[in-house]
Design a protein around this motif. Structure first.
Motif, PDB file in Angstrom:
ATOM      1  N   SER A 114       5.238  13.198   6.158  1.00  0.00           N
ATOM      2  CA  SER A 114       5.021  11.753   6.829  1.00  0.00           C
ATOM      3  C   SER A 114       4.949  10.699   5.617  1.00  0.00           C
ATOM      4  O   SER A 114       5.006  11.374   4.482  1.00  0.00           O
ATOM      5  N   LEU A 115       5.325   9.555   5.928  1.00  0.00           N
ATOM      6  CA  LEU A 115       5.372   8.535   4.662  1.00  0.00           C
ATOM      7  C   LEU A 115       4.048   8.495   4.217  1.00  0.00           C
ATOM      8  O   LEU A 115       3.927   8.160   3.083  1.00  0.00           O
ATOM      9  N   GLY A 116       2.991   8.515   5.060  1.00  0.00           N
ATOM     10  CA  GLY A 116       1.630   8.354   4.599  1.00  0.00           C
ATOM     11  C   GLY A 116       1.439   9.603   3.420  1.00  0.00           C
ATOM     12  O   GLY A 116       0.687   9.309   2.569  1.00  0.00           O
ATOM     13  N   GLN A 117       1.894  10.706   3.851  1.00  0.00           N
ATOM     14  CA  GLN A 117       1.954  11.835   2.740  1.00  0.00           C
ATOM     15  C   GLN A 117       2.613  11.350   1.383  1.00  0.00           C
ATOM     16  O   GLN A 117       2.007  11.639   0.221  1.00  0.00           O
ATOM     17  N   LEU A 118       3.597  10.832   1.620  1.00  0.00           N
ATOM     18  CA  LEU A 118       4.402  10.497   0.551  1.00  0.00           C
ATOM     19  C   LEU A 118       3.838   9.596  -0.523  1.00  0.00           C
ATOM     20  O   LEU A 118       3.604   9.726  -1.538  1.00  0.00           O
ATOM     21  N   ARG A 119       3.059   8.471   0.516  1.00  0.00           N
ATOM     22  CA  ARG A 119       2.370   7.566  -0.486  1.00  0.00           C
ATOM     23  C   ARG A 119       1.155   8.249  -1.126  1.00  0.00           C
ATOM     24  O   ARG A 119       0.766   7.701  -2.131  1.00  0.00           O
ATOM     25  N   GLU A 120       0.482   9.135  -0.492  1.00  0.00           N
ATOM     26  CA  GLU A 120      -0.703   9.526  -0.871  1.00  0.00           C
ATOM     27  C   GLU A 120      -0.325  10.384  -2.166  1.00  0.00           C
ATOM     28  O   GLU A 120      -1.233  10.277  -3.239  1.00  0.00           O
ATOM     29  N   VAL A 121       0.576  11.253  -2.156  1.00  0.00           N
ATOM     30  CA  VAL A 121       0.950  12.117  -3.175  1.00  0.00           C
ATOM     31  C   VAL A 121       1.585  11.201  -4.267  1.00  0.00           C
ATOM     32  O   VAL A 121       1.338  11.475  -5.709  1.00  0.00           O
ATOM     33  N   GLY A 122       2.114  10.206  -4.004  1.00  0.00           N
ATOM     34  CA  GLY A 122       2.818   9.260  -4.831  1.00  0.00           C
ATOM     35  C   GLY A 122       1.919   8.440  -5.763  1.00  0.00           C
ATOM     36  O   GLY A 122       1.880   8.388  -6.883  1.00  0.00           O
ATOM     37  N   GLU A 123       0.607   8.118  -5.191  1.00  0.00           N
ATOM     38  CA  GLU A 123      -0.339   7.507  -6.007  1.00  0.00           C
ATOM     39  C   GLU A 123      -0.687   8.543  -6.965  1.00  0.00           C
ATOM     40  O   GLU A 123      -1.467   8.008  -7.788  1.00  0.00           O
ATOM     41  N   LEU A 124      -0.658   9.681  -6.897  1.00  0.00           N
ATOM     42  CA  LEU A 124      -1.176  10.755  -7.817  1.00  0.00           C
ATOM     43  C   LEU A 124      -0.242  11.060  -8.859  1.00  0.00           C
ATOM     44  O   LEU A 124      -1.066  11.329 -10.133  1.00  0.00           O
ATOM     45  N   VAL A 125       0.947  10.460  -8.831  1.00  0.00           N
ATOM     46  CA  VAL A 125       1.989  11.057 -10.007  1.00  0.00           C
ATOM     47  C   VAL A 125       2.355   9.911 -10.640  1.00  0.00           C
ATOM     48  O   VAL A 125       2.953  10.114 -11.672  1.00  0.00           O
ATOM     49  N   VAL A 126       2.576   8.563 -10.014  1.00  0.00           N
ATOM     50  CA  VAL A 126       3.349   7.529 -10.555  1.00  0.00           C
ATOM     51  C   VAL A 126       2.284   6.220 -10.429  1.00  0.00           C
ATOM     52  O   VAL A 126       1.665   6.034  -9.301  1.00  0.00           O
ATOM     53  N   ASP A 127       2.512   5.333 -11.329  1.00  0.00           N
ATOM     54  CA  ASP A 127       1.851   3.930 -11.468  1.00  0.00           C
ATOM     55  C   ASP A 127       3.094   2.969 -11.707  1.00  0.00           C
ATOM     56  O   ASP A 127       3.715   3.226 -12.648  1.00  0.00           O
ATOM     57  N   ILE A 128       3.457   2.183 -10.587  1.00  0.00           N
ATOM     58  CA  ILE A 128       4.544   1.295 -11.006  1.00  0.00           C
ATOM     59  C   ILE A 128       3.916  -0.064 -11.145  1.00  0.00           C
ATOM     60  O   ILE A 128       3.141  -0.594 -10.149  1.00  0.00           O
ATOM     61  N   HIS A 129       4.001  -0.607 -12.247  1.00  0.00           N
ATOM     62  CA  HIS A 129       3.507  -1.959 -12.674  1.00  0.00           C
ATOM     63  C   HIS A 129       4.969  -3.000 -12.742  1.00  0.00           C
ATOM     64  O   HIS A 129       5.708  -2.934 -13.579  1.00  0.00           O
ATOM     65  N   GLY A 130       4.642  -3.975 -11.621  1.00  0.00           N
ATOM     66  CA  GLY A 130       5.747  -4.974 -11.718  1.00  0.00           C
ATOM     67  C   GLY A 130       5.120  -6.220 -12.248  1.00  0.00           C
ATOM     68  O   GLY A 130       3.988  -6.594 -12.262  1.00  0.00           O
ATOM     69  N   GLN A 131       6.117  -7.237 -12.162  1.00  0.00           N
ATOM     70  CA  GLN A 131       5.594  -8.501 -12.157  1.00  0.00           C
ATOM     71  C   GLN A 131       4.779  -9.099 -11.115  1.00  0.00           C
ATOM     72  O   GLN A 131       4.651  -9.011  -9.929  1.00  0.00           O
ATOM     73  N   HIS A 132       3.508  -9.731 -11.751  1.00  0.00           N
ATOM     74  CA  HIS A 132       2.366 -10.073 -10.874  1.00  0.00           C
ATOM     75  C   HIS A 132       1.567  -8.941 -10.382  1.00  0.00           C
ATOM     76  O   HIS A 132       0.767  -8.965  -9.337  1.00  0.00           O
ATOM     77  N   ALA A 133       1.947  -7.740 -10.340  1.00  0.00           N
ATOM     78  CA  ALA A 133       1.329  -6.688  -9.828  1.00  0.00           C
ATOM     79  C   ALA A 133      -0.165  -6.585 -10.282  1.00  0.00           C
ATOM     80  O   ALA A 133      -1.145  -6.096  -9.487  1.00  0.00           O
ATOM     81  N   HIS A 134      -0.554  -7.195 -11.378  1.00  0.00           N
ATOM     82  CA  HIS A 134      -1.797  -7.157 -12.139  1.00  0.00           C
ATOM     83  C   HIS A 134      -2.604  -8.247 -11.481  1.00  0.00           C
ATOM     84  O   HIS A 134      -3.936  -7.861 -11.671  1.00  0.00           O
ATOM     85  N   GLN A 135      -2.273  -8.811 -10.712  1.00  0.00           N
ATOM     86  CA  GLN A 135      -2.938 -10.180 -10.139  1.00  0.00           C
ATOM     87  C   GLN A 135      -3.600  -9.785  -8.677  1.00  0.00           C
ATOM     88  O   GLN A 135      -3.043 -10.448  -7.866  1.00  0.00           O
ATOM     89  N   SER A 136      -4.481  -8.850  -8.665  1.00  0.00           N
ATOM     90  CA  SER A 136      -5.031  -8.196  -7.680  1.00  0.00           C
ATOM     91  C   SER A 136      -5.815  -9.344  -6.622  1.00  0.00           C
ATOM     92  O   SER A 136      -6.110  -9.077  -5.775  1.00  0.00           O
ATOM     93  N   LEU A 137      -6.392 -10.289  -7.546  1.00  0.00           N
ATOM     94  CA  LEU A 137      -6.957 -11.367  -6.820  1.00  0.00           C
ATOM     95  C   LEU A 137      -6.281 -11.925  -5.820  1.00  0.00           C
ATOM     96  O   LEU A 137      -6.756 -12.960  -5.117  1.00  0.00           O
ATOM     97  N   LEU A 138      -5.030 -12.114  -5.875  1.00  0.00           N
ATOM     98  CA  LEU A 138      -4.097 -12.761  -4.684  1.00  0.00           C
ATOM     99  C   LEU A 138      -4.134 -11.947  -3.452  1.00  0.00           C
ATOM    100  O   LEU A 138      -3.682 -12.527  -2.576  1.00  0.00           O
ATOM    101  N   ARG A 139      -4.649 -10.755  -3.409  1.00  0.00           N
ATOM    102  CA  ARG A 139      -4.772  -9.922  -2.265  1.00  0.00           C
ATOM    103  C   ARG A 139      -6.218 -10.106  -1.459  1.00  0.00           C
ATOM    104  O   ARG A 139      -7.073 -10.261  -2.188  1.00  0.00           O
ATOM    105  N   PRO A 140      -6.202 -10.530  -0.096  1.00  0.00           N
ATOM    106  CA  PRO A 140      -7.408 -10.689   0.539  1.00  0.00           C
ATOM    107  C   PRO A 140      -8.592  -9.435   0.476  1.00  0.00           C
ATOM    108  O   PRO A 140      -9.543  -9.895   0.151  1.00  0.00           O
TER     109      PRO A 140
END
Length: 223
Positions: A114-140
């Motif tokens: 499932s896509l949930g499994q892809l996301r779950e294992v993806g968080e363990l192997v890769v960190d993708i840092h994009g523009q404004h990705a570090h601005q976590s305070l923009l998320r509710p």
């Protein structure tokens, strides 16, 4: 470590396969050369959102696969074993297929996932840092977490007793959260009240009071 990234019929790419060596790798090029397409493809195979728009014009489906070396990632190996997806080579092969109807299929080491499994294992192997990705305070959700952290810091500054009470009693923690929410609602109502114009009768009363004060001041000056 990412070993191989293979892309087929993705956006503008007909077919592409990149092999990565151990160590630090850099992809350079002019604006519009397609660097972001590679990052988008990697994000898609890791369970990111995708629709029929990613399929190259004239193709039936887009296909992306990525192979990872898990020799130094024992937590990923444990996750694969727990989900009956491990192999004997200590590698992880992720594959994502999206057709022109927007239907998506995912595979982990050759098995459907499932896509949930892809996301779950993806968080363990890769960190993708994009523009404004570090601005976590923009998320509710991050804003709510930050408010909770501020409340905990204030409690610690007061001696830590409130933190201990909240930790010992889930009911007290729930009550504290409810008070925080009610206070936030009261603050919102107060802001709306300040922005709302005063009723006409209140405005007339203010004008009358101002007029009386002005007349009293004028008489006092004449005397």
């Amino acid at each position: 470590m990412l070993r191989t990234l293979a892309i087929r019929n993705f956006i503008l790419v007909d077919q592409l396969e990149i092999d990565f060596d151990a160590g630090f790798s850099v992809l350079t090029g002019e604006t519009g050369a397609g660097k972001s397409i590679l990052v988008d493809a990697l994000a898609l195979v890791l369970g990111g959102r995708g629709d029929a728009g990613v399929v190259r014009a004239g193709a039936e489906r887009a296909e992306i696969s990525a192979e990872f070396d898990l020799a130094r990632l024992p937590d990923v190996q444990a996750w694969l074993r727990a989900n009956d997806l491990a192999n004997d080579e200590r590698t992880l092969l992720l594959r994502r297929v999206i057709d022109t109807q927007g239907r998506s299929r995912g595979y982990l080491n050759g098995s459907p996932g499932s896509l949930g499994q892809l996301r779950e294992v993806g968080e363990l192997v890769v960190d993708i840092h994009g523009q404004h990705a570090h601005q976590s305070l923009l998320r509710p959700d991050a804003q709510r977490a930050a408010r909770c952290v501020r409340r905990l810091l204030r409690a610690v500054g007061a001696g830590g007793g409130r933190v201990a009470r909240l930790a010992e009693s889930p009911r007290a923690a729930g009550a504290g959260l409810a008070r925080c929410r009610s206070g936030r609602r009261r603050a919102r109502r107060a802001c709306r009240a300040r922005r709302r114009p005063a009723p006409a009768w209140r405005q007339r009363r203010r004008m009358d009071h101002a007029g009386r004060r002005a007349v009293a001041t004028w008489r006092t000056r004449r005397r």
